[in-house]
Design a protein around this motif. Structure first.
Motif, PDB file in Angstrom:
ATOM      1  N   GLU A 188       0.821  -1.198   0.000  1.00 46.60           N
ATOM      2  CA  GLU A 188       0.000   0.000   0.000  1.00 46.60           C
ATOM      3  C   GLU A 188       0.862   1.258   0.000  1.00 46.60           C
ATOM      4  OE1 GLU A 188      -2.988   0.144   2.966  1.00 46.60           O
ATOM      5  OE2 GLU A 188      -3.916  -1.763   2.392  1.00 46.60           O
ATOM      6  N   PHE A 207       2.269   1.765  -3.496  1.00 49.24           N
ATOM      7  CA  PHE A 207       1.241   2.263  -4.420  1.00 49.24           C
ATOM      8  C   PHE A 207       0.950   3.742  -4.164  1.00 49.24           C
ATOM      9  CE2 PHE A 207      -3.251   3.153  -5.335  1.00 49.24           C
ATOM     10  CZ  PHE A 207      -3.296   2.851  -6.695  1.00 49.24           C
ATOM     11  N   ALA A 208       0.841   4.114  -2.871  1.00 50.90           N
ATOM     12  CA  ALA A 208       0.560   5.516  -2.547  1.00 50.90           C
ATOM     13  C   ALA A 208       1.708   6.417  -2.979  1.00 50.90           C
ATOM     14  CB  ALA A 208       0.303   5.659  -1.050  1.00 50.90           C
ATOM     15  N   GLU A 210       4.029   5.855  -5.408  1.00 46.10           N
ATOM     16  CA  GLU A 210       4.161   5.922  -6.867  1.00 46.10           C
ATOM     17  C   GLU A 210       3.024   6.709  -7.500  1.00 46.10           C
ATOM     18  OE1 GLU A 210       4.379   1.888  -8.063  1.00 46.10           O
ATOM     19  OE2 GLU A 210       6.462   1.601  -7.397  1.00 46.10           O
ATOM     20  N   SER A 211       1.892   6.812  -6.809  1.00 47.54           N
ATOM     21  CA  SER A 211       0.765   7.565  -7.354  1.00 47.54           C
ATOM     22  C   SER A 211       0.977   9.069  -7.252  1.00 47.54           C
ATOM     23  CB  SER A 211      -0.531   7.173  -6.639  1.00 47.54           C
ATOM     24  OG  SER A 211      -0.797   5.790  -6.793  1.00 47.54           O
ATOM     25  N   ARG A 247       2.605  12.562  -7.934  1.00 47.46           N
ATOM     26  CA  ARG A 247       3.357  13.153  -9.036  1.00 47.46           C
ATOM     27  C   ARG A 247       4.152  14.376  -8.604  1.00 47.46           C
ATOM     28  NH1 ARG A 247       3.126   8.944 -10.583  1.00 47.46           N
ATOM     29  NH2 ARG A 247       1.857   8.050 -12.250  1.00 47.46           N
ATOM     30  N   GLU A 274       1.676  16.253  -3.437  1.00 45.17           N
ATOM     31  CA  GLU A 274       0.815  15.069  -3.481  1.00 45.17           C
ATOM     32  C   GLU A 274       1.377  13.961  -2.594  1.00 45.17           C
ATOM     33  OE1 GLU A 274       0.192  13.793  -7.462  1.00 45.17           O
ATOM     34  OE2 GLU A 274      -0.848  15.626  -8.079  1.00 45.17           O
ATOM     35  N   ALA A 327      -0.291  12.041   0.614  1.00 45.38           N
ATOM     36  CA  ALA A 327      -0.368  10.583   0.688  1.00 45.38           C
ATOM     37  C   ALA A 327       0.216  10.067   1.989  1.00 45.38           C
ATOM     38  CB  ALA A 327       0.360   9.972  -0.512  1.00 45.38           C
ATOM     39  N   ARG A 340      10.638   7.971  -2.874  1.00 41.64           N
ATOM     40  CA  ARG A 340       9.863   8.788  -3.816  1.00 41.64           C
ATOM     41  C   ARG A 340      10.186  10.268  -3.645  1.00 41.64           C
ATOM     42  NH1 ARG A 340       8.086   8.912  -8.832  1.00 41.64           N
ATOM     43  NH2 ARG A 340       6.015   9.845  -9.086  1.00 41.64           N
TER      44      ARG A 340
END
Length: 282
Positions: free
Chosen positions: A89, A92-93, A95-96, A98, A102, A106, A203
């Motif tokens: 999870e 996914f959060a 990599e989502s 941008r 953001e 997240a 990230r």
């Protein structure tokens, strides 16, 4: 007749000893007592109130002790997410996202790490994302958790001086931590906790695209470089850390808190800072 009241304690003891040797097991009173008649009288006295009740009337209800109030049911505890699912999870959060804004949203909305439940603040990257320089520490301290910003308190003040010595400041770098939530009691994060938080910090690096990264402290160096070496074995050497599709040069040095407790190590940190400054181009 001599009664027991007229005898001394020694005489009574001698008399009892005499009776015991004679085989006497029971002592009787001066006047006989009919125990059977006394028992019958008590039994009739207990039955008399029930017989006096009018025929056809229901007996008085038996009084019951009031029951103690039952405790209110506790709210159901939050279901813990298994570590492997939490890592998925988190990835996914991350990599989502941008942008760094953001990604901040997240991280603040993420509930898969137990460290968040005990922390007061979510500590995220702060400073200039476009500076091309990142400084990353291990996890928020008590001062960081209280202020909601990385490198607060005395350690943060010393970091400001360290950055100023090579011509940098909080406003000209991007400050962050590997773990966004302070562990209880400032304990080191566990391996599952670090694995859950890894996608977020990687990230950050991927979105900021720094030219160089300065890693502070033993935990941070091990987190990115791997191994079990101490900061004295891992510091002062340039290595590349892979974050997504990016490979960023990084160098590790001692954390400001370590320099506060061991001032003699400041010479080592100064050598690392000079190497970092040279990598940035003077």
């Amino acid at each position: 007749m001599i009664t027991a009241r007229d005898m001394t304690a020694a005489e009574l003891a001698a008399l009892l000893h005499f009776h015991a040797e004679a085989g006497v097991e029971w002592l009787v009173e001066d006047a006989p007592v009919d125990r059977q008649a006394a028992f019958s009288a008590e039994k009739q006295a207990r039955q008399r109130p029930a017989a006096a009740a009018a025929p056809g009337t229901a007996p008085a209800p038996e009084r019951r002790r009031p029951e103690a109030p039952q405790p209110a049911p506790r709210p159901a505890a939050a279901i813990a997410i298994p570590d492997e699912h939490a890592v998925t999870e988190a990835r996914f959060a991350a990599e989502s996202a941008r942008t760094l804004d953001e990604l901040r949203t997240a991280v603040e909305a993420f509930g898969g790490c137990n460290l968040k439940t005990s922390a007061r603040s979510t500590v995220f990257a702060a400073g200039d994302p476009a500076a091309g320089v990142m400084v990353i520490g291990p996890m928020p301290s008590a001062d960081d958790d209280r202020e909601g910003a990385a490198f607060s308190g005395k350690a943060g003040f010393l970091l400001d001086r360290m950055l100023a010595a090579i011509g940098l400041s909080r406003e000209t770098v991007l400050l962050s931590t590997v773990i966004p939530w302070r562990p209880p009691g400032d304990r080191p994060p566990s391996a599952p906790e670090a694995a859950i938080c890894r996608p977020f910090v990687e990230r950050q690096i991927e979105l900021a695209e720094p030219k160089a990264v300065l890693l502070l402290g033993n935990f941070t160096a091990r987190f990115f470089f791997g191994g079990t070496g101490t900061i004295h074995a891992l510091r002062g050497e340039w290595r590349e850390i892979a974050c997504g599709s990016h490979a960023v040069p990084a160098i590790a040095t001692l954390h400001p808190q370590e320099l506060l407790t061991a001032p003699a190590s400041k010479a080592l940190a100064w050598a690392d800072l000079q190497a970092f400054r040279a990598r940035l181009g003077g």
